[in-house]
Write an enzyme that holds these catalytic residues in place. Structure first.
Site, short mmCIF file in Angstrom:
data_model
loop_
_atom_site.label_atom_id
_atom_site.label_comp_id
_atom_site.label_asym_id
_atom_site.label_seq_id
_atom_site.Cartn_x
_atom_site.Cartn_y
_atom_site.Cartn_z
N SER B 165 33.77 -16.23 14.00
CA SER B 165 32.49 -16.92 13.54
C SER B 165 32.92 -17.84 12.62
O SER B 165 31.96 -19.02 12.58
CB SER B 165 32.28 -15.60 12.35
OG SER B 165 31.80 -14.38 13.15
N GLY B 428 24.30 15.95 30.16
CA GLY B 428 25.61 15.84 30.81
C GLY B 428 25.43 14.88 32.04
O GLY B 428 26.21 14.07 32.24
N GLU B 451 28.59 -15.04 20.50
CA GLU B 451 27.59 -16.09 20.41
C GLU B 451 27.21 -15.79 18.78
O GLU B 451 26.02 -16.02 18.57
CB GLU B 451 26.36 -16.08 21.42
CG GLU B 451 26.84 -16.56 22.76
CD GLU B 451 26.90 -18.03 22.67
OE1 GLU B 451 27.78 -18.87 23.42
OE2 GLU B 451 26.29 -18.77 21.91
#
Lengths: 707, 707
Positions: B165, B428, B451
């Protein structure tokens, strides 16, 4: 060699290696060893350590970083490990009776190593084993011995390809033939194939098969369990008439072989019927100790609860691992900071705290609840075993059924959401398979749907509560006329005595400081459950008055009423039990603050998801109520962030079991991650298909004419 | 051969096979073909059909049911398929300029087939290609040609092991050496290894590497992109000084080879600097068209937006597939019913409708938004390309950045939660890998974190809104004094003109019937954004007044204020655009009802998650407001359930692409599932390791002494 609680490598609770996590560990408000001892007790800590050490020292359990196991190889390994657990025999039958909590502890330890292993072991020993034990009679005891010696391998075959939730519509049949004294097990078509059965794919030799029992004259008596041999233990080849196979790759738990089976007129001896609930005489007459099908169904509620209670425990172990990984990562990953030069651990950000710490609190609250509910279940089962047919025993069964049916959804969903938050909170590194968050998510996932889909199970709990109310309204007119009309063995519904008077209460906390206690949430939850109970009851009656059948009326009320009612009720029970636990006199003074905060955080955070309802029903009014609740959650997160690493140290298994480079106890995030990446297979090697790039060049647009 | 819109096998929109879905198809209120034509247009439908047909007819793209691909094999296949896309050359550069929406359409088609393929193609052609094109200059045009001819293969190397970041803290360096006119690319240690780079693991020959540019005298000028050769295209072996490898298995997208690279004093020519934002003279002087680093950063916002806008599209394609699978399943799976004899499709249950139909509505609303935002981005890029330096162009860049930064989180989270709900709603069978819901979830997952982590991106959007407010307060005192003080090129913030007067408005709808329109939600959203904007602004200033730095103050406000503000703002924009789209005069009358319902359902369902805030701020009061909102959502679900299958028919790709036995267009749920299970490898075969059960029996407790 005896190990001591403190000090040395062989200590029961050894010191952690020094490293980047030291700073947080030093800042903790309490001793993690003291909390571990208080939470688990020395005996349990020792038991778990024995299991973890055995696995770590056994090459069969070696971790293989970056391994890209094939499905077949993984199933083989998981089978071999399951067999090895029998050789270790960690928990004798006597120990099990003496310390029943060691049963979920063993399952948690195996599940922390690998969910597939826990599932394989549990399905054979406990699910298949218990089914034979509790549904069978003396003539089936011989199977029990074979199960514990692993001479046979078992599975529990209830669901079919086209029927899961609606078990009553199961279509496999068992026709009795008096001429040969045999049952004929038959699947009418592939839609009635037994499907999803764990252990059936490759390993099971025997199955408890549920089929409609019919006696001559086409008299059918509903579903009954039969023990059916599906493979020859000497060869693992299918028995004649049995088509048995593997349903293939799943989202997770791929060490477990889920399978299917179709039966083509397979004949089994009369004695194959597990005859506790009903039997057939050699001549073909059906006999049952129960008067009707509904009563027989009621008697089987206990065993349904047992599966659900186990799932609560299985879910929580996944959440323990996930929060341990994400919080250790958050305490060592630095990103941004007050200045360009200084980066701070991401755990310092209120956003990261708010994302993760409520799940840490949830682990503590739900784990405590899970153990307490397991002990309630043990009480129920002891009553069943001793033939207790008292009203209290019946009521206990219903109450546990209601709690298990809602706590299984609560625990599995909390874990599902918690793992996802943990995975995202670790950013890209959380997306790397070796860090294990993906496996945890995938392995936890079936907890949300098997043994009853979560949304369907919640209906069981709302029906239980509505039933109580209907009964009281019917008997006493208005419940409030009688001072003590709600009483249940575990007291989970006793607060309803205050119904409906409690509905006049309001939220009266005006400062954040006054809100930092789980008692605030408890009061709000009690109001909320009463409110939802009244609303659901009224809505249901309104639907019926306007012409809906019972089936339609319930379906129409479930989304907006029954579902939140069941969730609020079980959350209240979890909060209540943890609140009482952390406020009991035996809590060491040095642990009271941190436990009180965990209890308050879990309670208020859970409650905050119902804020709209609290406003809607008038318990909250004005801007301040919602603000105080929100600020209290954030304040508790901030108070707990320096304790987070120590709280994780209490619940995290050893590094070998946790198996996540970014979650190791030494906190050397990047060294561990980099080291693990370099250990992967062919990490630096050129791809074998390199000429496909270097030599066989594409001609751009060469295939355009084919379009 | 030309295909016609209706009729025949070669039709653009062929009929679906008859089967169990007929009943719902017959009940639909509209023609799915008409909606498909209205939504996509004939040209786009034809373009997609061409792509899907090419893949289906090419054995390289054959689906292999139940395949248990190794990591290496999957990467090879994905590379070969990527190469084949170049041979098909579905979209020429001219077509791209003529019909820009074909770019996201191509990516969606490839992504629907396999996310790994879309990612591999996108990262090379668009991400790497655009980076070279938009950051480089004329001297780099030679690379563009090589990219489109696949003579080189590229990747985009920004993030490092310890920095994602916080890109400003990236530590790779590029020191300029005037003596040889070269840059020396260097990774100071493994924590600065480029990491997570898609295509770098095994295939890339070239990378756009971001490094701190330093000229002699240790003058450094921040991050700059360099084009660096990392492997020899003739051999795919690493270049000298480059240590490049594969980071290993991920949770999903395993056809893509994410990699790492460390550079040991790797020398590249001066011309390797992609010099649009800054250049170095042969003598070593740094020159830039921008005055300062901040301005240079601002100019690059456009390319950041482009990645985020693509992700919106990538996320939605996954949600399209998931709801198609879950709704076709729900329309054919029967479980329980009003009587024991009659079972009804699970889609008839209000619970199932409430779980799934809002996500179907979300697909339509978000898909429309995604396309419209892409066209906005095209406008921005055309402005950039033509050298437009107007204030409007700059403002457009900021507005798109704000919308992209919040719509990427909204789309990726909605998809994440939607796939999870779809998977659980299929019980399931949703957990069986072949039904694809797991792959979709795993492949969508990185959309939430790459991103820009979602939570961090939302801060960009809240900062944008706060910036507008601060500017207005500063310039005009109170915004309300000026009749038109909020204006943005895309008009997304123009409604703020009504701020703060709008805060006096109340919710005044008292019947469910009056609530069934997205206009109701729009009004509420406008109030909500204004409310959150005021609260955030006040809270931020309060924090600063009490001594917090800007950094601290923003962090303290983000959870409770900035985050919901950004989400509410982008939801409003999505709702607004879809509302306008479905109410435009060109909508065929026969489609107005169903589109209006979709718009209302998405809007009210999204709004209902903010119900607590609506109460808290006083827009809602009394029990009725919340009840009306909740009932309206349920009423819309009920109105849409008969249209659900036809709505899915519009968005679902052909069966070959959807690749899910339970989601096939013929609705033959069990036949398809059973057939696919039997196609799996070794499904009925005995396990190779059978003697481990049959012969090598465990001795129970034999290892107990080792404990």
């Amino acid at each position: 060699m005896a190990s001591t609680v403190e000090g040395g490598d062989t200590a029961l609770l050894p010191e952690f290696p020094r490293g980047p996590l030291d700073a947080y560990r030093a800042r903790a408000s309490f001793s993690w060893k003291e909390l571990a001892l208080f939470t688990e007790g020395e005996g349990m800590l020792r038991f778990k350590k024995t299991i973890f050490s055995a696995l770590e020292n056994d090459p069969l359990f070696a971790r293989s970083p970056g391994a890209d196991l094939s499905l077949e190889k993984y199933r083989e390994l998981n089978f071999l490990r399951c067999k090895r657990i029998f050789e270790y025999d960690f928990l004798s039958v006597e120990d099990m009776f003496k310390s029943p909590l060691k049963v979920p502890a063993l399952i948690q330890c195996l599940g922390m190593y690998d969910s597939s292993l826990a599932a394989k072991y549990l399905l054979h020993s406990l699910v298949f084993g218990s089914a034979v034990y509790s549904s069978g009679s003396e003539r089936h005891l011989t199977y029990i011995q074979k199960i514990f010696r692993m001479e046979i391998f078992g599975c529990f075959a209830l669901t079919e390809l086209s029927h899961g939730s609606n078990t009553k519509a199961i279509r496999t049949t068992a026709h009795y033939d008096p001429a040969t004294e045999e049952f004929i097990i038959h699947s009418p078509d592939f839609e009635a194939a037994k499907f999803w059965v764990g252990n059936m794919g490759k390993t099971a030799t025997h199955a408890v098969v549920f089929a409609k029992l019919c006696v001559p004259g086409d008299q059918c008596h509903g579903l009954h369990p039969f023990i059916v041999q599906i493979r020859d233990p000497k060869t693992l080849l299918p028995m004649p008439g049995v088509m048995v196979g593997d349903i293939g790759k799943k989202l997770g738990q791929n060490g477990l072989d889920n399978g299917f089976a179709m039966f083509h007129k397979v004949r089994v001896p009369r004695q194959s019927l597990l005859n506790r609930m009903g039997d057939v005489t050699p001549e073909g007459t059906y006999v049952s100790p129960f008067k009707d099908v509904r009563q027989r169904f009621g008697a089987s509620l206990g065993s349904l609860s047992s599966g659900r209670v186990s799932i609560v425990s299985l879910a929580i172990l996944n959440l323990k691992l996930a929060v341990a990984i994400a919080l250790r990562f958050s305490a060592t990953r630095r990103q941004f900071g007050p200045t360009e030069e200084e980066e701070i651990p991401v755990l310092e950000y209120p956003m990261q705290q708010w994302r993760l710490l409520p799940y840490l609190a949830a682990v503590y609250a739900l784990d405590h609840f899970s153990k307490s509910l397991f002990l309630d279940l043990v009480e129920l089962q002891r009553g069943l075993a001793s033939g207790d047919r008292s009203a209290r025993q019946a009521e206990l069964g219903r109450e546990i059924h209601a709690l298990a049916s809602a706590s299984k959804p609560l625990a599995s969903w909390t874990t599902q959401q918690g793992i996802q938050e943990c995975r995202e909170a670790c950013g890209g590194h959380g997306y790397l398979a070796m860090n294990r968050l993906g496996v945890l998510r995938d392995d936890n996932d079936p907890n949300c749907t098997y043994e009853g889909d979560n949304n369907i199970l919640l209906q069981q709990t709302s029906n239980y509560l509505l039933g109580l109310l209907a009964h009281q309204v019917h008997v006493t007119g208005m419940c409030v006329l009688d001072g003590a009309c709600f009483r249940s063995p575990l007291k989970s519904v006793d607060f309803l005595d205050a119904y409906p008077g409690i509905l006049d209460q309001k939220f009266e906390v005006s400062s954040v400081a006054d809100c930092l206690d789980s008692a605030v949430a408890l009061a709000a939850y009690k109001w909320l459950v009463c409110y939802l109970l009244r609303e659901t009851y009224q809505k249901l009656n309104q639907e019926k008055r306007s012409g809906s059948s019972d089936f339609e009326a319930r379906n129409k009320c479930q989304v907006s009423h029954g579902r939140p009612l069941a969730l609020a009720f079980v959350e209240l029970t979890v909060v209540q039990r943890f609140h009482e636990h952390v406020h009991q006199p035996s809590v060491p003074p040095s642990l009271r603050a941190v436990l009180g905060r965990l209890s308050a955080l879990y309670a208020l955070w859970s409650l905050s998801r119902h804020a709209a309802l609290l406003y809607r029903g008038g318990y909250f009014s004005g801007e301040q109520a919602g603000e105080v609740l929100e600020s209290a959650v954030l304040a508790l997160c901030s108070q707990l962030k320096d304790d987070a690493v120590a709280l994780v140290d209490v619940i995290a298994p050893p590094d070998f079991v946790l198996d996540s480079p970014i979650g190791r106890a030494d906190g050397e995030l990047y060294k561990n991650l980099w080291g693990a990446v370099l250990q992967e297979s062919k990490v630096l090697e050129r791809a074998s298909w390199w000429p496909e790039f270097s030599v066989n060049k594409p001609v751009i647009g060469s295939l355009k004419s084919k379009l």
